[in-house]
Structures are given as structure tokens and as C-alpha cells.
Design a protein around this motif. Structure first.
Motif, short mmCIF file in Angstrom:
data_model
loop_
_atom_site.label_atom_id
_atom_site.label_comp_id
_atom_site.label_asym_id
_atom_site.label_seq_id
_atom_site.Cartn_x
_atom_site.Cartn_y
_atom_site.Cartn_z
N LEU A 30 0.83 -1.20 0.00
CA LEU A 30 0.00 0.00 0.00
C LEU A 30 0.87 1.25 0.00
CD1 LEU A 30 -2.76 1.34 0.05
CD2 LEU A 30 -2.72 1.14 2.56
N ASP A 31 1.93 1.24 0.78
CA ASP A 31 2.88 2.35 0.79
C ASP A 31 3.39 2.61 -0.63
OD1 ASP A 31 5.85 3.33 0.90
OD2 ASP A 31 5.03 3.89 2.86
N ALA A 32 3.78 1.54 -1.32
CA ALA A 32 4.31 1.67 -2.68
C ALA A 32 3.24 2.20 -3.64
CB ALA A 32 4.86 0.33 -3.17
N ALA A 33 2.00 1.73 -3.49
CA ALA A 33 0.91 2.19 -4.37
C ALA A 33 0.66 3.68 -4.17
CB ALA A 33 -0.36 1.39 -4.09
N LEU A 34 0.65 4.12 -2.92
CA LEU A 34 0.44 5.54 -2.64
C LEU A 34 1.56 6.37 -3.26
CD1 LEU A 34 -0.71 5.27 1.07
CD2 LEU A 34 -2.12 5.97 -0.87
N ARG A 35 2.79 5.94 -3.08
CA ARG A 35 3.94 6.69 -3.61
C ARG A 35 3.93 6.69 -5.14
NH1 ARG A 35 7.04 8.17 0.64
NH2 ARG A 35 6.72 6.98 2.54
N ARG A 36 3.59 5.56 -5.76
CA ARG A 36 3.51 5.49 -7.23
C ARG A 36 2.48 6.47 -7.77
NH1 ARG A 36 3.60 0.00 -6.65
NH2 ARG A 36 1.34 -0.13 -6.87
N SER A 37 1.42 6.68 -7.01
CA SER A 37 0.35 7.57 -7.47
C SER A 37 0.64 9.04 -7.17
CB SER A 37 -0.99 7.15 -6.86
OG SER A 37 -0.98 7.36 -5.47
N GLY A 38 1.82 9.32 -6.59
CA GLY A 38 2.23 10.70 -6.40
C GLY A 38 2.14 11.24 -4.99
N GLN A 61 -6.39 14.62 -7.96
CA GLN A 61 -7.39 13.92 -8.76
C GLN A 61 -6.78 12.75 -9.53
OE1 GLN A 61 -8.35 17.62 -9.86
NE2 GLN A 61 -10.18 17.75 -8.62
N ALA A 62 -5.60 12.92 -10.07
CA ALA A 62 -4.93 11.82 -10.78
C ALA A 62 -4.62 10.68 -9.83
CB ALA A 62 -3.67 12.33 -11.46
N MET A 63 -4.18 11.02 -8.61
CA MET A 63 -3.88 10.00 -7.61
C MET A 63 -5.14 9.19 -7.30
SD MET A 63 -4.49 9.47 -4.01
CE MET A 63 -4.59 11.05 -3.20
N THR A 69 -8.32 1.88 -9.33
CA THR A 69 -8.19 0.60 -10.01
C THR A 69 -7.02 -0.24 -9.51
OG1 THR A 69 -6.87 1.61 -11.77
CG2 THR A 69 -9.27 1.50 -12.11
N ASP A 70 -6.31 0.26 -8.50
CA ASP A 70 -5.16 -0.47 -7.97
C ASP A 70 -5.64 -1.57 -7.04
OD1 ASP A 70 -3.04 -1.06 -5.90
OD2 ASP A 70 -1.91 0.20 -7.28
N PRO A 71 -5.30 -2.84 -7.32
CA PRO A 71 -5.78 -3.96 -6.49
C PRO A 71 -5.43 -3.83 -5.01
CG PRO A 71 -4.72 -4.77 -8.49
CD PRO A 71 -4.48 -3.29 -8.44
N VAL A 72 -4.26 -3.31 -4.70
CA VAL A 72 -3.86 -3.14 -3.29
C VAL A 72 -4.77 -2.13 -2.61
CG1 VAL A 72 -2.00 -2.38 -1.76
CG2 VAL A 72 -1.48 -3.82 -3.73
N ASN A 73 -5.05 -1.03 -3.28
CA ASN A 73 -5.94 -0.02 -2.70
C ASN A 73 -7.38 -0.52 -2.62
OD1 ASN A 73 -6.47 2.73 -1.67
ND2 ASN A 73 -7.74 2.82 -3.51
N ILE A 74 -7.82 -1.26 -3.60
CA ILE A 74 -9.18 -1.82 -3.56
C ILE A 74 -9.33 -2.71 -2.32
CG2 ILE A 74 -10.76 -3.42 -4.72
CD1 ILE A 74 -9.66 -2.21 -7.39
N GLU A 75 -8.33 -3.52 -2.05
CA GLU A 75 -8.34 -4.38 -0.85
C GLU A 75 -8.35 -3.52 0.42
OE1 GLU A 75 -5.35 -7.57 1.25
OE2 GLU A 75 -5.46 -7.56 -0.94
N TRP A 76 -7.52 -2.47 0.46
CA TRP A 76 -7.46 -1.57 1.62
C TRP A 76 -8.80 -0.87 1.82
CZ3 TRP A 76 -4.72 -0.72 5.79
CH2 TRP A 76 -4.81 0.51 6.45
N GLN A 77 -9.42 -0.43 0.73
CA GLN A 77 -10.70 0.27 0.85
C GLN A 77 -11.80 -0.66 1.36
OE1 GLN A 77 -10.97 3.52 0.86
NE2 GLN A 77 -8.77 3.53 0.44
N ALA A 78 -11.69 -1.95 1.07
CA ALA A 78 -12.66 -2.91 1.62
C ALA A 78 -12.53 -2.98 3.14
CB ALA A 78 -12.44 -4.29 0.99
N TYR A 90 -13.54 6.83 -4.89
CA TYR A 90 -12.28 7.17 -5.56
C TYR A 90 -12.48 7.69 -6.97
CZ TYR A 90 -8.79 6.16 -2.12
OH TYR A 90 -8.00 6.25 -1.02
N SER A 91 -13.55 8.46 -7.17
CA SER A 91 -13.83 9.02 -8.50
C SER A 91 -12.79 10.06 -8.90
CB SER A 91 -15.22 9.66 -8.52
OG SER A 91 -15.25 10.77 -7.63
#
Length: 104
Positions: A30-38, A61-63, A69-78, A90-91
Motif C-alpha cells: 500500500l505504501d508503494a501504491a500511494l507513492r507510485r500515485s504521487g 485527482q490523478a492519484m 483501479t489499484d488492487p492493493v488499494n481496492i483491498e485496503w478500501q474494503a 475514488y472518483s
């Protein structure tokens, strides 16, 4: 240029300790996904059930759209959906809280 975005979320009653526990350490993925998204910084303060976030990010907004659509974030949001009163779609359409004042 980095954006600084303030957010407010609210916990479901009785979920304070669980929220604190799951945030004691987020996964490396999740840390990596957040950083990848800016995201360069994300701080959260809690007062009772109210959560206040300050996010520093290249493009908010881009983040949000990327993480939608990031699977790691989708799991975290669940996990978060079980703890927070309102689910986040996450619109990327929101801009966080409106800034009212800043010490010059």
C-alpha cells in the motif's frame, strides 16, 4: 508543484481502536501504491470518531483515479469500508476540504 489536500472522514461507532490498529503500520504494498500515485506525505489525526487527513500529492485527482483501479488499494478500501461511515468511490472528482484561512 505539490498539492496539500485536507480531508475529513468519520468512523463508525466503536471502530476507533480497530482503525488505530490497522493504521499502526500499513503494508509495504500500500505504501508503494500511494507513492507510485504521487503521494509524498499523508498524515491522519483522530478526535473521537472524526479523522482529519492532510495529503501532499503531485496531483490529487490523478492519484484518486489511479488508486481507484489499484488492487492493493481496492483491498485496503474494503477494510476501510468496515470502519468508516461513508464508502469512498475514488472518483477523483472531489478536492477535499475548502481552505478557509492560512497564517501568512
Amino acid at each position: 508543484m505539490t498539492q496539500k489536500i485536507a480531508l475529513h472522514t468519520r468512523l463508525k461507532p466503536g471502530k476507533e481502536a480497530e482503525y488505530d490498529r490497522v493504521h499502526a503500520r500499513i503494508s509495504d504494498e500500500l505504501d508503494a501504491a500511494l507513492r507510485r500515485s504521487g503521494v509524498t506525505s499523508w498524515n491522519i489525526w483522530r478526535s473521537g470518531r472524526d479523522l482529519f487527513h492532510v495529503v501532499e500529492v503531485a496531483n490529487y485527482q490523478a492519484m484518486r483515479k489511479e488508486l481507484a483501479t489499484d488492487p492493493v488499494n481496492i483491498e485496503w478500501q474494503a477494510v476501510m469500508a468496515e470502519l468508516l461511515e461513508v464508502e469512498d468511490d475514488y472518483s477523483g472528482d472531489d478536492m477535499g476540504l475548502a481552505k478557509v484561512w492560512e497564517l501568512p
